[in-house]
Motif scaffolding. Sequence first.
Motif, mmCIF file in Angstrom:
data_model
loop_
_atom_site.group_PDB
_atom_site.id
_atom_site.type_symbol
_atom_site.label_atom_id
_atom_site.label_comp_id
_atom_site.label_asym_id
_atom_site.label_seq_id
_atom_site.Cartn_x
_atom_site.Cartn_y
_atom_site.Cartn_z
ATOM 1 N N MET A 5 0.843 -1.193 0.000
ATOM 2 C CA MET A 5 0.000 0.000 0.000
ATOM 3 C C MET A 5 0.881 1.247 0.000
ATOM 4 N N PRO A 6 1.339 1.714 -1.161
ATOM 5 C CA PRO A 6 2.237 2.872 -1.194
ATOM 6 C C PRO A 6 1.576 4.151 -0.699
ATOM 7 N N ALA A 7 2.367 4.976 -0.035
ATOM 8 C CA ALA A 7 1.870 6.252 0.498
ATOM 9 C C ALA A 7 1.431 7.199 -0.613
ATOM 10 N N GLN A 8 1.942 7.016 -1.837
ATOM 11 C CA GLN A 8 1.568 7.886 -2.955
ATOM 12 C C GLN A 8 0.145 7.647 -3.452
ATOM 13 N N LEU A 9 -0.467 6.571 -2.988
ATOM 14 C CA LEU A 9 -1.829 6.253 -3.416
ATOM 15 C C LEU A 9 -2.799 6.466 -2.261
ATOM 16 N N PRO A 10 -3.990 6.940 -2.578
ATOM 17 C CA PRO A 10 -4.947 7.248 -1.512
ATOM 18 C C PRO A 10 -5.478 5.973 -0.850
ATOM 19 N N THR A 17 -13.583 -0.202 -0.732
ATOM 20 C CA THR A 17 -13.978 -1.323 -1.579
ATOM 21 C C THR A 17 -13.194 -2.601 -1.282
ATOM 22 N N VAL A 18 -12.498 -2.604 -0.144
ATOM 23 C CA VAL A 18 -11.902 -3.798 0.453
ATOM 24 C C VAL A 18 -10.892 -4.490 -0.480
ATOM 25 N N TYR A 19 -9.810 -3.787 -0.796
ATOM 26 C CA TYR A 19 -8.739 -4.408 -1.571
ATOM 27 C C TYR A 19 -7.396 -3.794 -1.214
ATOM 28 N N SER A 20 -6.337 -4.457 -1.657
ATOM 29 C CA SER A 20 -4.969 -3.955 -1.523
ATOM 30 C C SER A 20 -4.520 -3.482 -2.901
ATOM 31 N N TYR A 21 -3.690 -2.445 -2.940
ATOM 32 C CA TYR A 21 -3.152 -2.007 -4.228
ATOM 33 C C TYR A 21 -2.267 -3.082 -4.834
ATOM 34 N N GLY A 22 -1.543 -3.777 -3.974
ATOM 35 C CA GLY A 22 -0.726 -4.892 -4.429
ATOM 36 C C GLY A 22 -0.711 -5.972 -3.380
ATOM 37 N N ALA A 25 3.134 -12.274 -3.033
ATOM 38 C CA ALA A 25 3.081 -13.690 -2.651
ATOM 39 C C ALA A 25 4.378 -14.318 -3.153
ATOM 40 N N GLY A 26 5.324 -14.472 -2.258
ATOM 41 C CA GLY A 26 6.645 -14.954 -2.667
ATOM 42 C C GLY A 26 7.305 -13.932 -3.575
ATOM 43 N N ASP A 27 7.736 -14.384 -4.728
ATOM 44 C CA ASP A 27 8.392 -13.503 -5.696
ATOM 45 C C ASP A 27 7.414 -12.834 -6.655
ATOM 46 N N GLN A 28 6.131 -13.114 -6.493
ATOM 47 C CA GLN A 28 5.126 -12.507 -7.374
ATOM 48 C C GLN A 28 4.431 -11.342 -6.677
ATOM 49 N N LEU A 29 4.166 -10.310 -7.465
ATOM 50 C CA LEU A 29 3.396 -9.161 -6.997
ATOM 51 C C LEU A 29 2.212 -8.995 -7.936
ATOM 52 N N HIS A 30 1.020 -9.087 -7.384
ATOM 53 C CA HIS A 30 -0.202 -8.871 -8.154
ATOM 54 C C HIS A 30 -0.681 -7.458 -7.849
ATOM 55 N N ILE A 31 -0.847 -6.663 -8.907
ATOM 56 C CA ILE A 31 -1.204 -5.254 -8.749
ATOM 57 C C ILE A 31 -2.641 -5.054 -9.211
ATOM 58 N N SER A 32 -3.457 -4.488 -8.322
ATOM 59 C CA SER A 32 -4.856 -4.194 -8.661
ATOM 60 C C SER A 32 -4.930 -3.249 -9.847
ATOM 61 N N GLY A 33 -6.094 -3.199 -10.452
ATOM 62 C CA GLY A 33 -6.291 -2.251 -11.539
ATOM 63 C C GLY A 33 -6.052 -0.832 -11.057
ATOM 64 N N MET A 34 -5.095 -0.174 -11.668
ATOM 65 C CA MET A 34 -4.771 1.213 -11.317
ATOM 66 C C MET A 34 -5.563 2.158 -12.207
ATOM 67 N N VAL A 35 -6.098 3.185 -11.581
ATOM 68 C CA VAL A 35 -6.820 4.240 -12.295
ATOM 69 C C VAL A 35 -6.112 5.557 -12.028
ATOM 70 N N ALA A 36 -6.649 6.636 -12.547
ATOM 71 C CA ALA A 36 -5.969 7.938 -12.508
ATOM 72 C C ALA A 36 -6.236 8.721 -11.225
ATOM 73 N N PHE A 37 -6.061 8.068 -10.067
ATOM 74 C CA PHE A 37 -6.145 8.767 -8.794
ATOM 75 C C PHE A 37 -4.795 9.382 -8.463
ATOM 76 N N VAL A 64 4.906 -1.203 -7.517
ATOM 77 C CA VAL A 64 6.031 -2.137 -7.696
ATOM 78 C C VAL A 64 7.265 -1.646 -6.950
ATOM 79 N N GLU A 65 7.486 -0.337 -6.895
ATOM 80 C CA GLU A 65 8.631 0.194 -6.143
ATOM 81 C C GLU A 65 8.446 0.015 -4.642
ATOM 82 N N GLU A 66 7.230 0.180 -4.156
ATOM 83 C CA GLU A 66 6.954 -0.046 -2.733
ATOM 84 C C GLU A 66 7.260 -1.499 -2.354
ATOM 85 N N ALA A 67 7.086 -2.410 -3.296
ATOM 86 C CA ALA A 67 7.353 -3.829 -3.046
ATOM 87 C C ALA A 67 8.831 -4.182 -3.240
#
Length: 135
Positions: A5-10, A17-22, A25-37, A64-67
């Motif tokens: 949950m990067p500080a740059q995102l609200p 809506t009950v989700y994480s930005y990313g 899980a191990g070496d994989q990072l799943h990133i939620s759909g990003m919009v223009a916030f 991805v940088e936060e991770a």
Amino acid sequence: MSAVMPAQLPPGPAERTVYSYGVRAGDQLHISGMVAFDSDANIVGEGDIEAQAEQVFKNLQAVVEEAGGTINNIVSTTTYLADVTDAPVVNAARSRYFTGEVLPTHTVIGVAALARPQFLVEISAVAYLGDLSKD
């Protein structure tokens, strides 16, 4: 697993809506759909696909940088467009961010609507955060 949950995102939209930005899980990072916030949950570039695409890629990069990775760790993207004729503009922004030797996969889907009518583009991604020199 851990939430990213990067500080740059609200935090508000994710909390409501009950989700994480990313999710790492191990070496994989799943990133939620990003919009223009922006960081205050304002929509950047209302009615302007170029401005929205730029913000979306900045948001992907923030997750991805936060991770602990870089934009070049992204291996796959899915782009949702309210108007598929905007694809060349989004691809131009994409080319400014994805400059590595191996480019991520890319799927484009035209949709009837996104979460808010002001959103023109949404991009989700998967990143690999393992040791790329061994692969």
